[in-house]
Write a protein that holds these residues in place. Structure first.
Motif, PDB file in Angstrom:
ATOM      1  N   GLU A   1       6.305  12.367   4.017  1.00 27.91           N
ATOM      2  CA  GLU A   1       5.251  11.665   3.284  1.00 27.91           C
ATOM      3  C   GLU A   1       5.532  10.172   3.221  1.00 27.91           C
ATOM      4  OE1 GLU A   1       1.553  11.966   1.087  1.00 27.91           O
ATOM      5  OE2 GLU A   1       2.561  12.999   2.705  1.00 27.91           O
TER       6      GLU A   1
ATOM      7  N   VAL B   1       0.841  -1.199   0.000  1.00 28.82           N
ATOM      8  CA  VAL B   1       0.000   0.000   0.000  1.00 28.82           C
ATOM      9  C   VAL B   1       0.875   1.248   0.000  1.00 28.82           C
ATOM     10  CG1 VAL B   1      -1.764   1.251   1.283  1.00 28.82           C
ATOM     11  CG2 VAL B   1      -1.848  -1.240   1.156  1.00 28.82           C
TER      12      VAL B   1
ATOM     13  N   PHE C   1       3.090   7.116   5.062  1.00 30.62           N
ATOM     14  CA  PHE C   1       2.553   5.886   4.474  1.00 30.62           C
ATOM     15  C   PHE C   1       3.009   4.624   5.193  1.00 30.62           C
ATOM     16  CE2 PHE C   1       2.139   8.625   0.567  1.00 30.62           C
ATOM     17  CZ  PHE C   1       0.763   8.716   0.665  1.00 30.62           C
TER      18      PHE C   1
ATOM     19  N   TRP D   1       1.938   7.055  -6.574  1.00 26.73           N
ATOM     20  CA  TRP D   1       0.880   8.027  -6.858  1.00 26.73           C
ATOM     21  C   TRP D   1       1.366   9.437  -6.515  1.00 26.73           C
ATOM     22  CZ3 TRP D   1      -4.869   6.855  -5.645  1.00 26.73           C
ATOM     23  CH2 TRP D   1      -5.663   7.977  -5.815  1.00 26.73           C
ATOM     24  N   ASP D   2       1.952   9.601  -5.333  1.00 25.03           N
ATOM     25  CA  ASP D   2       2.466  10.910  -4.917  1.00 25.03           C
ATOM     26  C   ASP D   2       3.537  11.413  -5.866  1.00 25.03           C
ATOM     27  OD1 ASP D   2       0.885  11.407  -2.736  1.00 25.03           O
ATOM     28  OD2 ASP D   2       2.545  11.516  -1.319  1.00 25.03           O
TER      29      ASP D   2
ATOM     30  N   PHE E   1       0.922   4.189  -2.971  1.00 29.95           N
ATOM     31  CA  PHE E   1       0.655   5.600  -2.711  1.00 29.95           C
ATOM     32  C   PHE E   1       1.892   6.474  -2.937  1.00 29.95           C
ATOM     33  CE2 PHE E   1      -3.232   4.079  -0.664  1.00 29.95           C
ATOM     34  CZ  PHE E   1      -4.129   4.980  -1.206  1.00 29.95           C
TER      35      PHE E   1
END
Length: 107
Positions: A79, A42, A83, A49-50, A46
């Motif tokens: 960040e 996961v 996550f 994606w970021d 992400f």
């Protein structure tokens, strides 16, 4: 206090607040392979994606609230930690609630 540490402080507080939940059930930190298996896919999705959103100029971070340490693809350290930390806190909470509910059903 410098504002640039706020994101890291919040993440640290999240870990500190949920740490006592480790006492319930089989424990999350005592099962590192399961944690990595649950968090890594996961987090990776992400982070990709970021990175894409940052590169496209769709997503930015307020420099006043981050340390300025960036990893590849301009993703801030905070960040990346987000996550990992937030899903870990969720696992701790889920594990504790499940253990408490199981104990209450046995009574």
């Amino acid at each position: 206090m410098s504002e640039r540490w706020q994101y890291l402080i919040v993440l640290g507080l999240c870990l500190a607040i949920t740490a006592p939940l480790e006492a319930f059930g089989p424990g999350v930190y005592r099962q590192p392979r399961r944690v990595i298996g649950a968090v890594a896919p996961v987090a990776l999705a992400f982070l990709i994606w970021d990175a894409v959103a940052i590169a496209a100029g769709v997503w930015t971070y307020n420099r006043a609230y981050i340390t300025g340490i960036h990893l590849p693809f301009a993703v801030p350290l905070e960040e990346v930690l987000f996550f990992v930390v937030i899903p870990l806190c969720a696992l701790l909470t889920y594990n504790a609630v499940t253990a408490i509910l199981e104990r209450s059903r046995r009574r």
